[in-house]
Scaffold this active site. Structure first.
Site, PDB file in Angstrom:
ATOM      1  N   LYS A 180       7.406 -14.168  65.902  1.00 36.68           N
ATOM      2  CA  LYS A 180       6.856 -15.515  65.796  1.00 36.68           C
ATOM      3  C   LYS A 180       6.797 -15.876  64.652  1.00 36.68           C
ATOM      4  CE  LYS A 180       2.946 -17.558  65.071  1.00 36.68           C
ATOM      5  NZ  LYS A 180       2.921 -17.715  63.698  1.00 36.68           N
ATOM      6  N   TYR A 233       4.783 -12.768  59.043  1.00 38.49           N
ATOM      7  CA  TYR A 233       4.128 -13.600  57.943  1.00 38.49           C
ATOM      8  C   TYR A 233       4.470 -13.267  56.669  1.00 38.49           C
ATOM      9  CZ  TYR A 233       1.001 -16.091  61.498  1.00 38.49           C
ATOM     10  OH  TYR A 233       0.292 -16.403  62.562  1.00 38.49           O
ATOM     11  N   SER A 246       5.794 -21.167  65.908  1.00 35.91           N
ATOM     12  CA  SER A 246       4.228 -21.481  65.963  1.00 35.91           C
ATOM     13  C   SER A 246       3.870 -22.787  65.781  1.00 35.91           C
ATOM     14  CB  SER A 246       3.598 -20.137  65.066  1.00 35.91           C
ATOM     15  OG  SER A 246       3.367 -21.157  63.875  1.00 35.91           O
TER      16      SER A 246
HETATM   17  P1  FBP Z   1      -1.496 -21.946  66.139  1.00 32.22           P
HETATM   18  O1  FBP Z   1      -0.607 -22.690  67.185  1.00 32.22           O
HETATM   19  O2  FBP Z   1      -2.939 -22.410  66.162  1.00 32.22           O
HETATM   20  O3  FBP Z   1      -1.210 -22.089  64.574  1.00 32.22           O
HETATM   21  O4  FBP Z   1      -1.559 -20.502  66.433  1.00 32.22           O
HETATM   22  C1  FBP Z   1      -0.388 -19.484  66.226  1.00 32.22           C
HETATM   23  C2  FBP Z   1      -0.996 -18.575  65.315  1.00 32.22           C
HETATM   24  O5  FBP Z   1      -0.003 -17.523  65.077  1.00 32.22           O
HETATM   25  C3  FBP Z   1      -2.177 -17.740  65.920  1.00 32.22           C
HETATM   26  O6  FBP Z   1      -1.913 -16.672  66.754  1.00 32.22           O
HETATM   27  C4  FBP Z   1      -2.784 -17.382  64.737  1.00 32.22           C
HETATM   28  O7  FBP Z   1      -4.169 -16.937  64.794  1.00 32.22           O
HETATM   29  C5  FBP Z   1      -2.783 -18.210  63.725  1.00 32.22           C
HETATM   30  O8  FBP Z   1      -1.600 -18.842  63.944  1.00 32.22           O
HETATM   31  C6  FBP Z   1      -2.275 -17.791  62.354  1.00 32.22           C
HETATM   32  O9  FBP Z   1      -2.524 -18.976  61.636  1.00 32.22           O
HETATM   33  P2  FBP Z   1      -2.181 -18.910  59.848  1.00 32.22           P
HETATM   34  O10 FBP Z   1      -1.104 -19.184  59.487  1.00 32.22           O
HETATM   35  O11 FBP Z   1      -3.343 -20.018  59.396  1.00 32.22           O
HETATM   36  O12 FBP Z   1      -2.776 -17.291  59.273  1.00 32.22           O
END
Ligand code: FBP
Length: 301
Positions: free
Chosen positions: A202, A168, A246
């Site tokens: 991811k 991320y 995701s």
């Molecule tokens: P979603 O499909 O609901 O977006 O989930 C994927 C995910 O990676 C989760 O594992 C995690 O909690 C969430 O997205 C984090 O989202 P953000 O980008 O808001 O931090």
């Protein structure tokens, strides 16, 4: 753009423990053709209870565990407390991906860092088939993050546990360069996961936004790619790391199916969709799951 062939498990030359556990996720559950459909429910920690308001049943995780079993998902991803308290009756039926770090969304994300919340040993004790780690690429705390990650990566190697990285981009420096979902940031995050030793990464869907493109570092400022080609670009940067795309916030059925198609066409190994599935009533969630699986069946490896 050049066609990207996604890495298949057999070609990856992984140690035997990692290979056996990934085989369970990719070939013994889900569609069973080398693709992955993973249901995450780490949102209670990451976003708080508000994510469950639109479908109160989903506050579970019984709802998600039942969905993972009846929908035939490849695995479910959650934190240690949920795994210990609720996984019991699903043990062996739904593969577990244990998240090993996490944080709340309460403080500002200026220095994003997810401290370790569980160990590789916990994952083995709980019968997990993989572990998950959130790495905040570009955060001012990335030094600490990369060190914490490296220790976990070494343990995963020692015990043969596959390591899935939620890669991320986060922080002010990322915002100043066009934002966390820009093609520049997501492409960098894909490459970082491959360099640091992830087995799967991811990623969010990368975007090229004209109004922000002046902020993108060269040559991304001129890389006007549509969604599918942007995904191809990041799958290429992930190299010999399998890519999971995701879901994000809830969207309509047609959009969700299109996102699935574009991801698989671009060479992703699979999808990690949470809110888009469990924010739907159970029957609807099952129905869309089957549609997605029908599509995944067209992409064997
Ligand atoms: P979603 O499909 O609901 O977006 O989930 C994927 C995910 O990676 C989760 O594992 C995690 O909690 C969430 O997205 C984090 O989202 P953000 O980008 O808001 O931090």
């Amino acid at each position: 753009m050049t066609e990207i062939k996604r890495p298949s498990l057999g070609e990856l030359d992984l140690p035997i423990g990692k290979r056996a556990r990934l085989h369970s996720i990719l070939y013994e559950h889900g569609v069973g053709n080398g693709t992955a459909l993973i249901l995450p429910i780490d949102h209670g920690l990451e976003h708080g209870p508000r994510d469950f308001f639109s479908n109160p049943e989903s506050a579970g995780p019984e709802f998600q565990l039942r969905l993972a079993k009846e929908g035939g998902f490849s695995a479910i991803a959650l934190h240690v407390g949920l795994a210990e308290k609720y996984m019991g009756k699903y043990a062996g039926e739904v593969p577990l991906i244990l998240k090993l770090n996490g944080k709340t969304s309460i403080p500002p994300e200026t220095r994003a860092f997810s401290p370790q919340t569980a160990s590789v040993e916990d994952a083995l004790r709980l019968g997990a088939d993989a572990v998950g780690y959130t790495l905040f690429v570009g955060s001012p705390a990335q030094d600490q993050d990369i060190l914490q990650f490296s220790r976990i990566r070494e343990e995963c190697r020692r015990y043969g546990v596959p390591l899935i990285v939620w890669s991320y981009p986060r922080g002010e420096a990322i915002d100043a360069k066009g934002g966390r979902d820009s093609i520049y940031a997501v492409d960098y995050a894909a490459r970082v996961a491959n360099d640091l030793g992830a087995d799967m990464v991811k990623l969010n869907i990368p975007e090229y936004r004209e109004e922000k493109s002046k902020q993108y570092p060269e040559p991304y400022d001129k890389l006007r790619l549509d969604t599918e080609d942007a995904l191809r670009r990041v799958v290429a940067s992930a190299g010999r790391t399998m890519t999971l795309v995701s879901g994000g916030e809830k969207m309509g059925d047609a959009e969700l199916i299109e996102k699935t198609r574009a991801s698989m066409e671009a060479g992703a190994t699979g999808l990690i969709f949470g809110r888009n599935l469990w924010q739907r009533p159970f029957a609807e969630a099952l129905k869309i799951t089957w549609k997605m699986k029908k599509l995944l069946a067209e992409y064997p490896s």
